[in-house]
Design a protein around this motif. Sequence first.
Motif, PDB file in Angstrom:
ATOM      1  N   VAL A  49      27.641  37.082  67.906  1.00 37.64           N
ATOM      2  CA  VAL A  49      26.618  37.292  68.226  1.00 37.64           C
ATOM      3  C   VAL A  49      26.113  37.443  69.739  1.00 37.64           C
ATOM      4  CG1 VAL A  49      24.238  35.750  67.999  1.00 37.64           C
ATOM      5  CG2 VAL A  49      26.153  35.358  66.366  1.00 37.64           C
ATOM      6  N   GLN A  50      26.961  36.778  70.560  1.00 37.72           N
ATOM      7  CA  GLN A  50      26.478  37.364  71.870  1.00 37.72           C
ATOM      8  C   GLN A  50      26.961  38.628  72.366  1.00 37.72           C
ATOM      9  OE1 GLN A  50      27.493  34.165  74.943  1.00 37.72           O
ATOM     10  NE2 GLN A  50      27.759  35.638  76.406  1.00 37.72           N
ATOM     11  N   GLU A  51      27.660  39.106  71.771  1.00 38.27           N
ATOM     12  CA  GLU A  51      28.439  40.549  71.906  1.00 38.27           C
ATOM     13  C   GLU A  51      27.291  41.380  71.625  1.00 38.27           C
ATOM     14  OE1 GLU A  51      31.755  41.621  70.007  1.00 38.27           O
ATOM     15  OE2 GLU A  51      33.108  40.147  71.116  1.00 38.27           O
ATOM     16  N   LYS A  52      26.589  40.918  70.498  1.00 40.12           N
ATOM     17  CA  LYS A  52      25.542  41.917  70.068  1.00 40.12           C
ATOM     18  C   LYS A  52      24.258  41.865  71.108  1.00 40.12           C
ATOM     19  CE  LYS A  52      25.944  44.076  66.171  1.00 40.12           C
ATOM     20  NZ  LYS A  52      25.362  45.408  65.392  1.00 40.12           N
ATOM     21  N   LEU A  53      24.022  40.693  71.349  1.00 37.37           N
ATOM     22  CA  LEU A  53      22.965  40.349  72.296  1.00 37.37           C
ATOM     23  C   LEU A  53      22.838  40.863  73.745  1.00 37.37           C
ATOM     24  CD1 LEU A  53      22.221  36.459  71.471  1.00 37.37           C
ATOM     25  CD2 LEU A  53      20.783  38.506  70.685  1.00 37.37           C
ATOM     26  N   ASP A  54      24.140  41.029  74.255  1.00 35.55           N
ATOM     27  CA  ASP A  54      24.355  41.446  75.534  1.00 35.55           C
ATOM     28  C   ASP A  54      24.016  42.943  75.417  1.00 35.55           C
ATOM     29  OD1 ASP A  54      25.095  39.126  76.612  1.00 35.55           O
ATOM     30  OD2 ASP A  54      27.238  39.323  76.322  1.00 35.55           O
ATOM     31  N   VAL A  55      24.256  43.719  74.498  1.00 37.43           N
ATOM     32  CA  VAL A  55      23.995  45.158  74.417  1.00 37.43           C
ATOM     33  C   VAL A  55      22.875  45.545  73.685  1.00 37.43           C
ATOM     34  CG1 VAL A  55      26.558  45.508  74.388  1.00 37.43           C
ATOM     35  CG2 VAL A  55      25.498  45.586  72.247  1.00 37.43           C
ATOM     36  N   LYS A  82      24.600  46.383  57.321  1.00 33.17           N
ATOM     37  CA  LYS A  82      24.027  47.099  58.514  1.00 33.17           C
ATOM     38  C   LYS A  82      24.543  46.429  59.876  1.00 33.17           C
ATOM     39  CE  LYS A  82      19.529  47.966  56.234  1.00 33.17           C
ATOM     40  NZ  LYS A  82      18.103  47.774  56.508  1.00 33.17           N
ATOM     41  N   GLY A  83      25.534  45.781  59.616  1.00 32.81           N
ATOM     42  CA  GLY A  83      26.203  45.059  60.958  1.00 32.81           C
ATOM     43  C   GLY A  83      25.073  44.476  61.631  1.00 32.81           C
ATOM     44  N   GLU A  84      24.160  43.431  61.267  1.00 36.51           N
ATOM     45  CA  GLU A  84      23.025  42.891  62.121  1.00 36.51           C
ATOM     46  C   GLU A  84      23.241  41.419  61.694  1.00 36.51           C
ATOM     47  OE1 GLU A  84      20.064  46.539  62.065  1.00 36.51           O
ATOM     48  OE2 GLU A  84      19.669  45.053  60.644  1.00 36.51           O
ATOM     49  N   TYR A  85      22.933  40.728  62.740  1.00 38.67           N
ATOM     50  CA  TYR A  85      22.374  39.278  62.760  1.00 38.67           C
ATOM     51  C   TYR A  85      21.144  39.201  62.561  1.00 38.67           C
ATOM     52  CZ  TYR A  85      27.415  38.630  64.051  1.00 38.67           C
ATOM     53  OH  TYR A  85      28.739  38.385  64.342  1.00 38.67           O
ATOM     54  N   ILE A  86      20.901  38.265  61.725  1.00 34.28           N
ATOM     55  CA  ILE A  86      19.386  37.660  61.384  1.00 34.28           C
ATOM     56  C   ILE A  86      18.912  36.477  62.309  1.00 34.28           C
ATOM     57  CG2 ILE A  86      17.424  37.655  59.406  1.00 34.28           C
ATOM     58  CD1 ILE A  86      19.697  38.816  57.786  1.00 34.28           C
ATOM     59  N   PHE A  87      17.891  36.323  62.851  1.00 39.29           N
ATOM     60  CA  PHE A  87      17.458  35.411  63.575  1.00 39.29           C
ATOM     61  C   PHE A  87      16.076  34.944  62.775  1.00 39.29           C
ATOM     62  CE2 PHE A  87      20.239  36.557  66.587  1.00 39.29           C
ATOM     63  CZ  PHE A  87      20.501  35.615  67.493  1.00 39.29           C
ATOM     64  N   ARG A 193       6.047  32.243  61.566  1.00 42.28           N
ATOM     65  CA  ARG A 193       7.198  32.262  61.952  1.00 42.28           C
ATOM     66  C   ARG A 193       7.747  33.773  61.713  1.00 42.28           C
ATOM     67  NH1 ARG A 193       9.946  27.276  61.648  1.00 42.28           N
ATOM     68  NH2 ARG A 193       8.484  25.601  60.923  1.00 42.28           N
ATOM     69  N   GLY A 194       8.764  33.934  62.815  1.00 43.23           N
ATOM     70  CA  GLY A 194       9.097  35.556  62.698  1.00 43.23           C
ATOM     71  C   GLY A 194      10.532  35.763  62.406  1.00 43.23           C
ATOM     72  N   SER A 195      11.104  36.945  62.158  1.00 46.47           N
ATOM     73  CA  SER A 195      12.355  37.276  61.895  1.00 46.47           C
ATOM     74  C   SER A 195      12.694  38.288  62.890  1.00 46.47           C
ATOM     75  CB  SER A 195      12.692  37.529  60.357  1.00 46.47           C
ATOM     76  OG  SER A 195      11.790  38.866  60.289  1.00 46.47           O
ATOM     77  N   LEU A 196      13.962  38.618  63.122  1.00 44.36           N
ATOM     78  CA  LEU A 196      14.493  39.715  64.190  1.00 44.36           C
ATOM     79  C   LEU A 196      16.070  39.883  63.683  1.00 44.36           C
ATOM     80  CD1 LEU A 196      13.898  41.434  66.489  1.00 44.36           C
ATOM     81  CD2 LEU A 196      15.052  39.506  68.088  1.00 44.36           C
ATOM     82  N   ARG A 197      16.242  41.202  63.741  1.00 43.53           N
ATOM     83  CA  ARG A 197      17.697  41.398  63.300  1.00 43.53           C
ATOM     84  C   ARG A 197      18.016  42.086  64.521  1.00 43.53           C
ATOM     85  NH1 ARG A 197      19.352  43.231  57.975  1.00 43.53           N
ATOM     86  NH2 ARG A 197      18.176  42.210  56.426  1.00 43.53           N
ATOM     87  N   VAL A 198      19.377  41.674  64.917  1.00 45.50           N
ATOM     88  CA  VAL A 198      20.273  42.203  66.188  1.00 45.50           C
ATOM     89  C   VAL A 198      21.581  42.892  65.814  1.00 45.50           C
ATOM     90  CG1 VAL A 198      20.838  41.729  68.433  1.00 45.50           C
ATOM     91  CG2 VAL A 198      19.127  40.392  67.437  1.00 45.50           C
TER      92      VAL A 198
END
Length: 198
Positions: A49-55, A82-87, A193-198
């Motif tokens: 997850v952090q790898e995705k966030l860092d870029v 899609k290779g995405e994490y969902i927040f 409440r919101g959602s975000l894909r990373v």
Amino acid sequence: MRKNNKVGTSMTNNIKELSQEQHEDLLNTLKTRFEENMSRHNNLEWAKVQEKLDVNPEKIWSIHEMEKTFGEPDVVGYDESKGEYIFYDCSAESPKGRRSVCYDRAGLESRKKYKPENNAIDMATEMGIELLNEEQYRALQQLGNFDMKTSSWVQTPSDIRDLGGALFCDRRYGHVFVYHNGASSYYSVRGFRGSLRV
């Protein structure tokens, strides 16, 4: 009336970024929350997850906006296609930094008096996130008990919105309920409440 709070952020080529200190503080907060709530994201690893966030500096800026408005964002899934994490915002109650807002700009402008400062759709857009829809809201409620005392606006189908209405949800008596209100209404115990894909 829009609040313009850019303290601690920078704009480079229209991309919103955090300072290095903010970035590190947020990652520490997210990591701790991730590790303390593994039932929300079984079989997922924080390092990935952090790898995705860092870029994705613009995405982490949006997560910071979720955090500073008390949404307590956390990973709730991974979209393999899609290779995405969902927040999602996982605060126990509707984020207190986003309450007392109408549903959208049209609802806000339709009020003759006692207008709130903002509306849910514009706030979400400015933050770079999307309101949960009813299906997502119900999925969140499978991970815990949320909005036991508050309620949250959710994405509203166009046929309902065209007639002046908007939907919101909460949890009462052990069940999730979906209700309707005029889109111009607002309450101190209703946010979104919101959602975000990373």
